[in-house]
Design a protein around this motif. Structure first.
Motif, PDB file in Angstrom:
ATOM      1  N   ALA A 100     -20.093  14.684  -4.573  1.00 20.89           N
ATOM      2  CA  ALA A 100     -19.003  15.322  -5.308  1.00 20.89           C
ATOM      3  C   ALA A 100     -17.762  15.512  -4.449  1.00 20.89           C
ATOM      4  O   ALA A 100     -16.648  15.484  -4.950  1.00 20.89           O
ATOM      5  N   ASP A 101     -17.945  15.676  -3.151  1.00 22.75           N
ATOM      6  CA  ASP A 101     -16.814  15.937  -2.265  1.00 22.75           C
ATOM      7  C   ASP A 101     -16.383  14.692  -1.492  1.00 22.75           C
ATOM      8  O   ASP A 101     -15.786  14.774  -0.433  1.00 22.75           O
ATOM      9  N   LEU A 102     -16.669  13.515  -2.051  1.00 20.73           N
ATOM     10  CA  LEU A 102     -16.376  12.246  -1.396  1.00 20.73           C
ATOM     11  C   LEU A 102     -15.739  11.282  -2.385  1.00 20.73           C
ATOM     12  O   LEU A 102     -16.246  11.086  -3.483  1.00 20.73           O
ATOM     13  N   THR A 103     -14.626  10.685  -1.993  1.00 19.82           N
ATOM     14  CA  THR A 103     -13.972   9.648  -2.797  1.00 19.82           C
ATOM     15  C   THR A 103     -13.825   8.414  -1.930  1.00 19.82           C
ATOM     16  O   THR A 103     -13.312   8.489  -0.815  1.00 19.82           O
ATOM     17  N   VAL A 104     -14.290   7.280  -2.438  1.00 27.89           N
ATOM     18  CA  VAL A 104     -14.224   6.022  -1.702  1.00 27.89           C
ATOM     19  C   VAL A 104     -13.434   5.027  -2.529  1.00 27.89           C
ATOM     20  O   VAL A 104     -13.573   4.970  -3.753  1.00 27.89           O
ATOM     21  N   GLY A 105     -12.587   4.246  -1.874  1.00 28.39           N
ATOM     22  CA  GLY A 105     -11.797   3.257  -2.596  1.00 28.39           C
ATOM     23  C   GLY A 105     -11.229   2.210  -1.665  1.00 28.39           C
ATOM     24  O   GLY A 105     -11.476   2.217  -0.459  1.00 28.39           O
ATOM     25  N   ARG A 106     -10.460   1.323  -2.251  1.00 31.44           N
ATOM     26  CA  ARG A 106      -9.835   0.232  -1.496  1.00 31.44           C
ATOM     27  C   ARG A 106      -8.349   0.225  -1.810  1.00 31.44           C
ATOM     28  O   ARG A 106      -7.950   0.237  -2.972  1.00 31.44           O
ATOM     29  N   ALA A 107      -7.535   0.211  -0.776  1.00 34.24           N
ATOM     30  CA  ALA A 107      -6.082   0.170  -0.946  1.00 34.24           C
ATOM     31  C   ALA A 107      -5.675  -1.209  -1.447  1.00 34.24           C
ATOM     32  O   ALA A 107      -6.263  -2.215  -1.070  1.00 34.24           O
ATOM     33  N   ARG A 108      -4.678  -1.231  -2.301  1.00 29.51           N
ATOM     34  CA  ARG A 108      -4.143  -2.498  -2.806  1.00 29.51           C
ATOM     35  C   ARG A 108      -2.742  -2.674  -2.239  1.00 29.51           C
ATOM     36  O   ARG A 108      -1.836  -1.915  -2.566  1.00 29.51           O
ATOM     37  N   SER A 109      -2.577  -3.663  -1.397  1.00 29.64           N
ATOM     38  CA  SER A 109      -1.290  -3.841  -0.736  1.00 29.64           C
ATOM     39  C   SER A 109      -0.318  -4.682  -1.555  1.00 29.64           C
ATOM     40  O   SER A 109       0.855  -4.740  -1.233  1.00 29.64           O
ATOM     41  N   GLU A 110      -0.786  -5.355  -2.605  1.00 29.19           N
ATOM     42  CA  GLU A 110       0.125  -6.212  -3.362  1.00 29.19           C
ATOM     43  C   GLU A 110       1.032  -5.436  -4.310  1.00 29.19           C
ATOM     44  O   GLU A 110       2.002  -5.966  -4.805  1.00 29.19           O
ATOM     45  N   ASP A 111       0.733  -4.185  -4.561  1.00 30.78           N
ATOM     46  CA  ASP A 111       1.548  -3.376  -5.468  1.00 30.78           C
ATOM     47  C   ASP A 111       2.492  -2.488  -4.674  1.00 30.78           C
ATOM     48  O   ASP A 111       2.302  -1.295  -4.580  1.00 30.78           O
ATOM     49  N   ARG A 112       3.512  -3.070  -4.098  1.00 31.04           N
ATOM     50  CA  ARG A 112       4.448  -2.279  -3.317  1.00 31.04           C
ATOM     51  C   ARG A 112       5.753  -2.151  -4.094  1.00 31.04           C
ATOM     52  O   ARG A 112       6.195  -3.081  -4.744  1.00 31.04           O
ATOM     53  N   THR A 113       6.348  -0.989  -4.013  1.00 29.87           N
ATOM     54  CA  THR A 113       7.595  -0.707  -4.702  1.00 29.87           C
ATOM     55  C   THR A 113       8.677  -0.448  -3.683  1.00 29.87           C
ATOM     56  O   THR A 113       8.454   0.274  -2.720  1.00 29.87           O
ATOM     57  N   GLY A 114       9.840  -1.017  -3.907  1.00 30.10           N
ATOM     58  CA  GLY A 114      10.972  -0.776  -3.032  1.00 30.10           C
ATOM     59  C   GLY A 114      12.112  -0.166  -3.825  1.00 30.10           C
ATOM     60  O   GLY A 114      12.264  -0.434  -5.021  1.00 30.10           O
ATOM     61  N   PHE A 115      12.902   0.660  -3.194  1.00 26.78           N
ATOM     62  CA  PHE A 115      14.055   1.276  -3.830  1.00 26.78           C
ATOM     63  C   PHE A 115      15.300   0.875  -3.067  1.00 26.78           C
ATOM     64  O   PHE A 115      15.315   0.908  -1.836  1.00 26.78           O
ATOM     65  N   LEU A 116      16.326   0.514  -3.787  1.00 31.03           N
ATOM     66  CA  LEU A 116      17.578   0.117  -3.173  1.00 31.03           C
ATOM     67  C   LEU A 116      18.686   0.994  -3.715  1.00 31.03           C
ATOM     68  O   LEU A 116      18.915   1.046  -4.924  1.00 31.03           O
ATOM     69  N   PHE A 117      19.339   1.719  -2.834  1.00 33.04           N
ATOM     70  CA  PHE A 117      20.499   2.531  -3.195  1.00 33.04           C
ATOM     71  C   PHE A 117      21.715   1.819  -2.613  1.00 33.04           C
ATOM     72  O   PHE A 117      22.155   2.101  -1.503  1.00 33.04           O
ATOM     73  N   SER A 118      22.236   0.890  -3.353  1.00 35.20           N
ATOM     74  CA  SER A 118      23.209  -0.034  -2.790  1.00 35.20           C
ATOM     75  C   SER A 118      24.641   0.476  -2.807  1.00 35.20           C
ATOM     76  O   SER A 118      25.504  -0.111  -2.171  1.00 35.20           O
ATOM     77  N   GLY A 119      24.946   1.509  -3.547  1.00 34.54           N
ATOM     78  CA  GLY A 119      26.336   1.937  -3.659  1.00 34.54           C
ATOM     79  C   GLY A 119      27.116   0.920  -4.480  1.00 34.54           C
ATOM     80  O   GLY A 119      26.554   0.084  -5.171  1.00 34.54           O
ATOM     81  N   GLN A 120      28.421   0.960  -4.375  1.00 39.77           N
ATOM     82  CA  GLN A 120      29.222   0.027  -5.170  1.00 39.77           C
ATOM     83  C   GLN A 120      29.587  -1.229  -4.398  1.00 39.77           C
ATOM     84  O   GLN A 120      30.169  -2.147  -4.937  1.00 39.77           O
ATOM     85  N   GLY A 121      29.293  -1.294  -3.107  1.00 41.16           N
ATOM     86  CA  GLY A 121      29.517  -2.503  -2.344  1.00 41.16           C
ATOM     87  C   GLY A 121      30.789  -2.501  -1.521  1.00 41.16           C
ATOM     88  O   GLY A 121      30.925  -3.290  -0.593  1.00 41.16           O
ATOM     89  N   SER A 122      31.734  -1.677  -1.847  1.00 35.53           N
ATOM     90  CA  SER A 122      32.998  -1.727  -1.113  1.00 35.53           C
ATOM     91  C   SER A 122      32.964  -0.926   0.179  1.00 35.53           C
ATOM     92  O   SER A 122      33.897  -1.002   0.969  1.00 35.53           O
TER      93      SER A 122
END
Length: 150
Positions: A100-122
């Motif tokens: 009950a006090d144990l959780t086992v799993g496998r990480a999935r590296s293919e589901d990665r999210t990136g965030f880009l705060f690019s501004g307006q470019g100038s």
């Protein structure tokens, strides 16, 4: 912030969070990982043996030490309040038994999210071109994105 501020990101205020003491009865997470399920089980068995052979350890200290280690794909989290609960969870992990006090799993590296705060470019004209020319990894990623969008 300026006239067109959309998001303001600030550092969170400092809070005095003290780690749980050995006798506080706080729920303490232990995070283990390994390269494959057999390695994860072997790590649990070694850790259980170390605890049996060592005096003076505290659950919060070991929790912090485990959290600072490198992580691999196969992972387990043990949650317990007492040393006996931690030993039971380690034994269950080492033997492949559910607990009950144990959780086992496998990480999935293919589901990665990136965030880009690019501004307006100038703000910095030519920045993307300079990054492309200076960093091959950036250039490869940029080319891959462009190929998918095309």
């Amino acid at each position: 912030s300026g006239t067109n501020a959309h998001t303001i990101i600030e550092q969170a205020p400092e809070t005095a969070q003290l780690p749980p003491t050995p006798d506080s009865g706080a729920l303490v997470p232990w995070v283990l990982s390994g390269k494959g399920e057999p390695a994860l089980r072997a790590q649990a068995a070694r850790l259980a043996g170390h605890l049996d052979a060592t005096d003076g350890w505290t659950a919060p200290d070991i929790s912090r030490s485990l959290a600072a280690r490198e992580t691999f794909e196969d992972r387990a989290v043990l949650l317990a309040r007492t040393p006996d609960e931690l030993r039971r969870a380690l034994t269950a992990l080492a033997t492949g038994e559910p607990a009950a006090d144990l959780t086992v799993g496998r990480a999935r590296s293919e589901d990665r999210t990136g965030f880009l705060f690019s501004g307006q470019g100038s703000q910095r004209l030519g920045m993307g071109r300079e990054l492309y020319e200076a960093f091959p990894v950036f250039a490869d990623a940029y080319d891959e994105v462009c190929a998918r969008l095309d």
